[in-house]
Design an enzyme around this catalytic site. Structure first.
Site, PDB file in Angstrom:
ATOM      1  N   ALA A 208      10.287   2.586  -0.653  1.00  0.00           N
ATOM      2  CA  ALA A 208      10.282   3.533  -1.767  1.00  0.00           C
ATOM      3  C   ALA A 208      11.335   4.621  -1.584  1.00  0.00           C
ATOM      4  O   ALA A 208      12.037   4.981  -2.536  1.00  0.00           O
ATOM      5  CB  ALA A 208       8.895   4.154  -1.917  1.00  0.00           C
TER       6      ALA A 208
ATOM      7  N   GLY B  26       6.266   0.522   6.023  1.00  0.00           N
ATOM      8  CA  GLY B  26       7.233  -0.318   5.301  1.00  0.00           C
ATOM      9  C   GLY B  26       7.342   0.066   3.836  1.00  0.00           C
ATOM     10  O   GLY B  26       8.444   0.086   3.270  1.00  0.00           O
ATOM     11  N   CYS B  27       6.225   0.379   3.219  1.00  0.00           N
ATOM     12  CA  CYS B  27       6.227   0.745   1.804  1.00  0.00           C
ATOM     13  C   CYS B  27       6.910   2.091   1.584  1.00  0.00           C
ATOM     14  O   CYS B  27       7.626   2.279   0.604  1.00  0.00           O
ATOM     15  CB  CYS B  27       4.800   0.772   1.273  1.00  0.00           C
ATOM     16  SG  CYS B  27       4.010  -0.853   1.361  1.00  0.00           S
ATOM     17  N   THR B  28       6.710   3.009   2.513  1.00  0.00           N
ATOM     18  CA  THR B  28       7.369   4.310   2.417  1.00  0.00           C
ATOM     19  C   THR B  28       8.875   4.150   2.589  1.00  0.00           C
ATOM     20  O   THR B  28       9.655   4.731   1.825  1.00  0.00           O
ATOM     21  CB  THR B  28       6.796   5.277   3.471  1.00  0.00           C
ATOM     22  OG1 THR B  28       5.399   5.453   3.214  1.00  0.00           O
ATOM     23  CG2 THR B  28       7.501   6.617   3.435  1.00  0.00           C
TER      24      THR B  28
ATOM     25  N   ARG C   1       0.829  -1.218   0.000  1.00  0.00           N
ATOM     26  CA  ARG C   1       0.000   0.000   0.000  1.00  0.00           C
ATOM     27  C   ARG C   1       0.859   1.262   0.000  1.00  0.00           C
ATOM     28  O   ARG C   1       1.911   1.318   0.645  1.00  0.00           O
ATOM     29  CB  ARG C   1      -0.888   0.059   1.250  1.00  0.00           C
ATOM     30  CG  ARG C   1      -1.974  -0.948   1.296  1.00  0.00           C
ATOM     31  CD  ARG C   1      -3.165  -0.513   0.469  1.00  0.00           C
ATOM     32  NE  ARG C   1      -4.199  -1.516   0.560  1.00  0.00           N
ATOM     33  CZ  ARG C   1      -4.836  -2.005  -0.485  1.00  0.00           C
ATOM     34  NH1 ARG C   1      -4.562  -1.600  -1.680  1.00  0.00           N
ATOM     35  NH2 ARG C   1      -5.761  -2.922  -0.328  1.00  0.00           N
TER      36      ARG C   1
END
Length: 182
Positions: free
Chosen positions: A75, A70-72, A65
């Site tokens: 990225a 974690g995704c931030t 998402r």
């Protein structure tokens, strides 16, 4: 009474089987096989296809998402080391089931210099064995594929630590082609 208990156990076993079936990962293509084709819009509405990356290495990463911790982190680490991956002749592309508007906000907020592709129906994530479908909730599992210049899967990472993954990808790219073309 015994029939009621047995009936309840049967329902529980059926429900547990259904949950396990929904949680099972799709079968990703093995290394060396052709990468599944895709045609998806990025955060700017531009269409990207696998063929657009022919002739160079592609780091195709799936993530659950936009704008989650974690995704931030993943990225932003890719953003910070985009030059290292570029020096290895690799393009970086992220994919999640979030829509174009969500990707646009996420990319703008963190100044992400690479495409984030909107796989809203989950078809591409499923083709790569990355879709987790819980019935009402679907998301892409955190996985990364390195696709070679000929469109074949050269490496597949199923256990991705957002903090150290970029280094792992760079080391793998270097091992796959120690003399990248300038």
């Amino acid at each position: 009474m015994l029939k009621l208990i047995l009936g309840g156990l049967a329902v529980l076993l059926l429900a547990a089987s259904l949950v396990l079936w929904m949680l099972r990962p799709g079968a990703p293509r093995p290394e060396g096989s052709a990468a599944p084709d895709f045609e998806l819009r990025d955060q700017h509405g531009k269409i990207h296809r696998l063929a657009d990356y022919a002739g160079r290495w592609l780091v195709l990463y799936f993530y659950p998402r936009d704008d989650t911790p974690g995704c931030t982190e993943q990225a932003c680490r890719l953003r910070d080391d985009i030059g290292v991956l570029g020096d290895l002749d690799a393009a970086v592309v992220g994919v999640s089931v979030d829509d174009v508007a969500s990707h646009a906000a996420f990319a703008a907020k963190y100044r992400l210099p690479f495409p984030l592709l909107a796989d809203a129906d989950g078809r591409v994530a499923a083709a790569y064995g990355s879709l987790l479908n819980l019935g009402v909730v679907r998301f892409a599992r955190r996985q990364t594929f390195i696709i070679d210049p000929n469109g074949r899967i050269a490496a597949h990472f199923t256990k991705v630590d957002p903090a150290s993954h970029v280094q792992q990808v760079a080391q793998t790219l270097l091992a796959l082609h120690p003399s990248p073309t300038p």
